[in-house]
Design a protein around this motif. Sequence first.
Motif, mmCIF file in Angstrom:
data_model
loop_
_atom_site.group_PDB
_atom_site.id
_atom_site.type_symbol
_atom_site.label_atom_id
_atom_site.label_comp_id
_atom_site.label_asym_id
_atom_site.label_seq_id
_atom_site.Cartn_x
_atom_site.Cartn_y
_atom_site.Cartn_z
ATOM 1 N N ALA A 139 0.834 -1.205 0.000
ATOM 2 C CA ALA A 139 0.000 0.000 0.000
ATOM 3 C C ALA A 139 0.867 1.252 0.000
ATOM 4 O O ALA A 139 1.989 1.257 0.515
ATOM 5 C CB ALA A 139 -0.923 0.009 1.211
ATOM 6 N N ASN A 140 0.332 2.304 -0.554
ATOM 7 C CA ASN A 140 1.038 3.586 -0.587
ATOM 8 C C ASN A 140 0.209 4.653 0.121
ATOM 9 O O ASN A 140 -1.008 4.567 0.211
ATOM 10 C CB ASN A 140 1.292 4.022 -2.043
ATOM 11 C CG ASN A 140 2.231 3.092 -2.771
ATOM 12 O OD1 ASN A 140 3.255 2.698 -2.226
ATOM 13 N ND2 ASN A 140 1.874 2.724 -3.984
ATOM 14 N N GLY A 141 0.901 5.665 0.621
ATOM 15 C CA GLY A 141 0.257 6.867 1.122
ATOM 16 C C GLY A 141 -0.835 6.633 2.133
ATOM 17 O O GLY A 141 -0.646 5.975 3.154
ATOM 18 N N ASN A 142 -2.018 7.191 1.839
ATOM 19 C CA ASN A 142 -3.127 7.180 2.787
ATOM 20 C C ASN A 142 -3.621 5.777 3.107
ATOM 21 O O ASN A 142 -4.055 5.511 4.236
ATOM 22 C CB ASN A 142 -4.289 8.021 2.250
ATOM 23 C CG ASN A 142 -3.956 9.491 2.188
ATOM 24 O OD1 ASN A 142 -3.150 9.988 2.966
ATOM 25 N ND2 ASN A 142 -4.563 10.204 1.249
ATOM 26 N N VAL A 143 -3.573 4.883 2.131
ATOM 27 C CA VAL A 143 -4.048 3.516 2.360
ATOM 28 C C VAL A 143 -3.210 2.859 3.450
ATOM 29 O O VAL A 143 -3.738 2.244 4.380
ATOM 30 C CB VAL A 143 -3.994 2.690 1.061
ATOM 31 C CG1 VAL A 143 -4.438 1.252 1.339
ATOM 32 C CG2 VAL A 143 -4.873 3.321 -0.009
ATOM 33 N N GLN A 144 -1.898 2.990 3.349
ATOM 34 C CA GLN A 144 -1.014 2.404 4.358
ATOM 35 C C GLN A 144 -1.217 3.056 5.722
ATOM 36 O O GLN A 144 -1.224 2.378 6.758
ATOM 37 C CB GLN A 144 0.447 2.532 3.931
ATOM 38 C CG GLN A 144 1.399 1.808 4.860
ATOM 39 C CD GLN A 144 2.836 1.932 4.415
ATOM 40 O OE1 GLN A 144 3.520 2.882 4.794
ATOM 41 N NE2 GLN A 144 3.308 0.974 3.620
ATOM 42 N N ILE A 145 -1.403 4.369 5.726
ATOM 43 C CA ILE A 145 -1.639 5.085 6.991
ATOM 44 C C ILE A 145 -2.888 4.554 7.674
ATOM 45 O O ILE A 145 -2.903 4.283 8.884
ATOM 46 C CB ILE A 145 -1.753 6.598 6.742
ATOM 47 C CG1 ILE A 145 -0.391 7.177 6.328
ATOM 48 C CG2 ILE A 145 -2.277 7.323 7.995
ATOM 49 C CD1 ILE A 145 -0.447 8.625 5.883
ATOM 50 N N HIS A 146 -3.970 4.381 6.901
ATOM 51 C CA HIS A 146 -5.220 3.883 7.473
ATOM 52 C C HIS A 146 -5.052 2.468 8.023
ATOM 53 O O HIS A 146 -5.542 2.153 9.118
ATOM 54 C CB HIS A 146 -6.326 3.898 6.422
ATOM 55 C CG HIS A 146 -6.872 5.263 6.118
ATOM 56 N ND1 HIS A 146 -7.350 6.110 7.097
ATOM 57 C CD2 HIS A 146 -7.032 5.925 4.936
ATOM 58 C CE1 HIS A 146 -7.771 7.233 6.548
ATOM 59 N NE2 HIS A 146 -7.593 7.147 5.236
ATOM 60 N N LEU A 147 -4.373 1.594 7.290
ATOM 61 C CA LEU A 147 -4.201 0.220 7.735
ATOM 62 C C LEU A 147 -3.349 0.151 8.999
ATOM 63 O O LEU A 147 -3.650 -0.605 9.932
ATOM 64 C CB LEU A 147 -3.572 -0.626 6.627
ATOM 65 C CG LEU A 147 -4.474 -0.943 5.428
ATOM 66 C CD1 LEU A 147 -3.681 -1.665 4.345
ATOM 67 C CD2 LEU A 147 -5.665 -1.796 5.854
ATOM 68 N N ARG A 148 -2.286 0.943 9.041
ATOM 69 C CA ARG A 148 -1.429 0.948 10.236
ATOM 70 C C ARG A 148 -2.197 1.474 11.453
ATOM 71 O O ARG A 148 -2.059 0.952 12.557
ATOM 72 C CB ARG A 148 -0.184 1.797 9.986
ATOM 73 C CG ARG A 148 0.863 1.130 9.096
ATOM 74 C CD ARG A 148 2.153 1.920 9.082
ATOM 75 N NE ARG A 148 3.180 1.271 8.295
ATOM 76 C CZ ARG A 148 3.969 0.297 8.730
ATOM 77 N NH1 ARG A 148 3.826 -0.150 9.974
ATOM 78 N NH2 ARG A 148 4.897 -0.233 7.955
ATOM 79 N N GLN A 149 -3.015 2.498 11.250
ATOM 80 C CA GLN A 149 -3.783 3.045 12.362
ATOM 81 C C GLN A 149 -4.837 2.046 12.838
ATOM 82 O O GLN A 149 -5.112 1.935 14.039
ATOM 83 C CB GLN A 149 -4.457 4.355 11.947
ATOM 84 C CG GLN A 149 -5.151 5.081 13.095
ATOM 85 C CD GLN A 149 -4.203 5.393 14.237
ATOM 86 O OE1 GLN A 149 -3.152 5.994 14.017
ATOM 87 N NE2 GLN A 149 -4.557 4.988 15.439
ATOM 88 N N ALA A 150 -5.413 1.296 11.896
ATOM 89 C CA ALA A 150 -6.370 0.255 12.274
ATOM 90 C C ALA A 150 -5.704 -0.791 13.160
ATOM 91 O O ALA A 150 -6.293 -1.257 14.146
ATOM 92 C CB ALA A 150 -6.953 -0.404 11.024
ATOM 93 N N LEU A 151 -4.474 -1.138 12.817
ATOM 94 C CA LEU A 151 -3.711 -2.092 13.630
ATOM 95 C C LEU A 151 -3.416 -1.527 15.008
ATOM 96 O O LEU A 151 -3.627 -2.177 16.035
ATOM 97 C CB LEU A 151 -2.392 -2.415 12.931
ATOM 98 C CG LEU A 151 -2.275 -3.707 12.129
ATOM 99 C CD1 LEU A 151 -0.891 -3.809 11.521
ATOM 100 C CD2 LEU A 151 -2.566 -4.915 12.995
ATOM 101 N N GLN A 152 -2.892 -0.309 15.034
ATOM 102 C CA GLN A 152 -2.466 0.291 16.296
ATOM 103 C C GLN A 152 -3.629 0.514 17.251
ATOM 104 O O GLN A 152 -3.457 0.451 18.476
ATOM 105 C CB GLN A 152 -1.740 1.607 16.011
ATOM 106 C CG GLN A 152 -0.406 1.413 15.299
ATOM 107 C CD GLN A 152 0.169 2.690 14.720
ATOM 108 O OE1 GLN A 152 -0.392 3.775 14.914
ATOM 109 N NE2 GLN A 152 1.270 2.585 14.008
ATOM 110 N N SER A 153 -4.820 0.736 16.714
ATOM 111 C CA SER A 153 -5.982 0.996 17.566
ATOM 112 C C SER A 153 -6.393 -0.222 18.383
ATOM 113 O O SER A 153 -7.061 -0.087 19.411
ATOM 114 C CB SER A 153 -7.179 1.453 16.719
ATOM 115 O OG SER A 153 -6.919 2.714 16.135
#
Length: 267
Positions: free
Chosen positions: A157-171
């Motif tokens: 994933a690039n950019g915003n997609v990766q940011i969203h996935l990482r935040q979903a994990l961290q939450s």
Amino acid sequence: MTFIPFSQRNGYVEVSTVIIRETLTTPIMNSIQNLFTELWNKYTLPLSIFEKLTAEFGRYYLNSRIEGNQHKMINPIHYMDYDDLEWYEKLDVIEWCLDYLYKHLNSDEIHKLDCGIIDLNKEFERHRYGYRLVKGTFIETTSNQEIGSIEHAISIANGNVQIHLRQALQSISPSNQTPDFRNSIKESISAVGSFLRENFGGQTLGDALNNMQKKRPNLLHRFIVQAIEKLYTYTNQSNTGIRHELLSHDYLPDHSDAIFMLVQSAS
């Protein structure tokens, strides 16, 4: 084939089948420490990055003084052995260190780090630990195939997609004493929306799906498209509080909901 000792084969020692959660046993902690040791002597990551990691950890995680190089005096790997740290505080330190490495290593070095984490996850499985690491973030146990799909999605994933996935994990990381399941689900579906909008345009996920079906009508089966639409609709319900304010408490998303949405979105 997994080795089973004589004492277990013949019933002299009872085999534990209990999944270990909300603690860090000595074997599990040793496995984590072994990963960091092997990152330098087996996977040959540069020692210079570890020196920088230690200094950054002291200054920005422990908030130590730089006077007299005090911020360089505490090795984060040894810091995790302190008895007064709670198990989740130790997971915080591990995640911080791995996050630092992912941000400061080159692509070849990141591949070595990924290999080390794969080996550590095998140790977690061997010790029946209830968590696994996905790109440096702890996640409650799920299947190897599901973990693989999440890792793969984050990797490509690039950019915003990766940011969203990482935040979903961290939450939903077990290091959080108050995991945010609703936010995790929101970030997961936002990753899908970002991906579709980046590739097919539109102001909303629904617009992007419609554009996709016009441009690439055979890209996804219509039932899969309908499934994405229904998942998006689920996140907009007033009794989930995921994408809009919570108006009732008859249904609150839990860990299983968050994991399901993350896996589906990654896939």
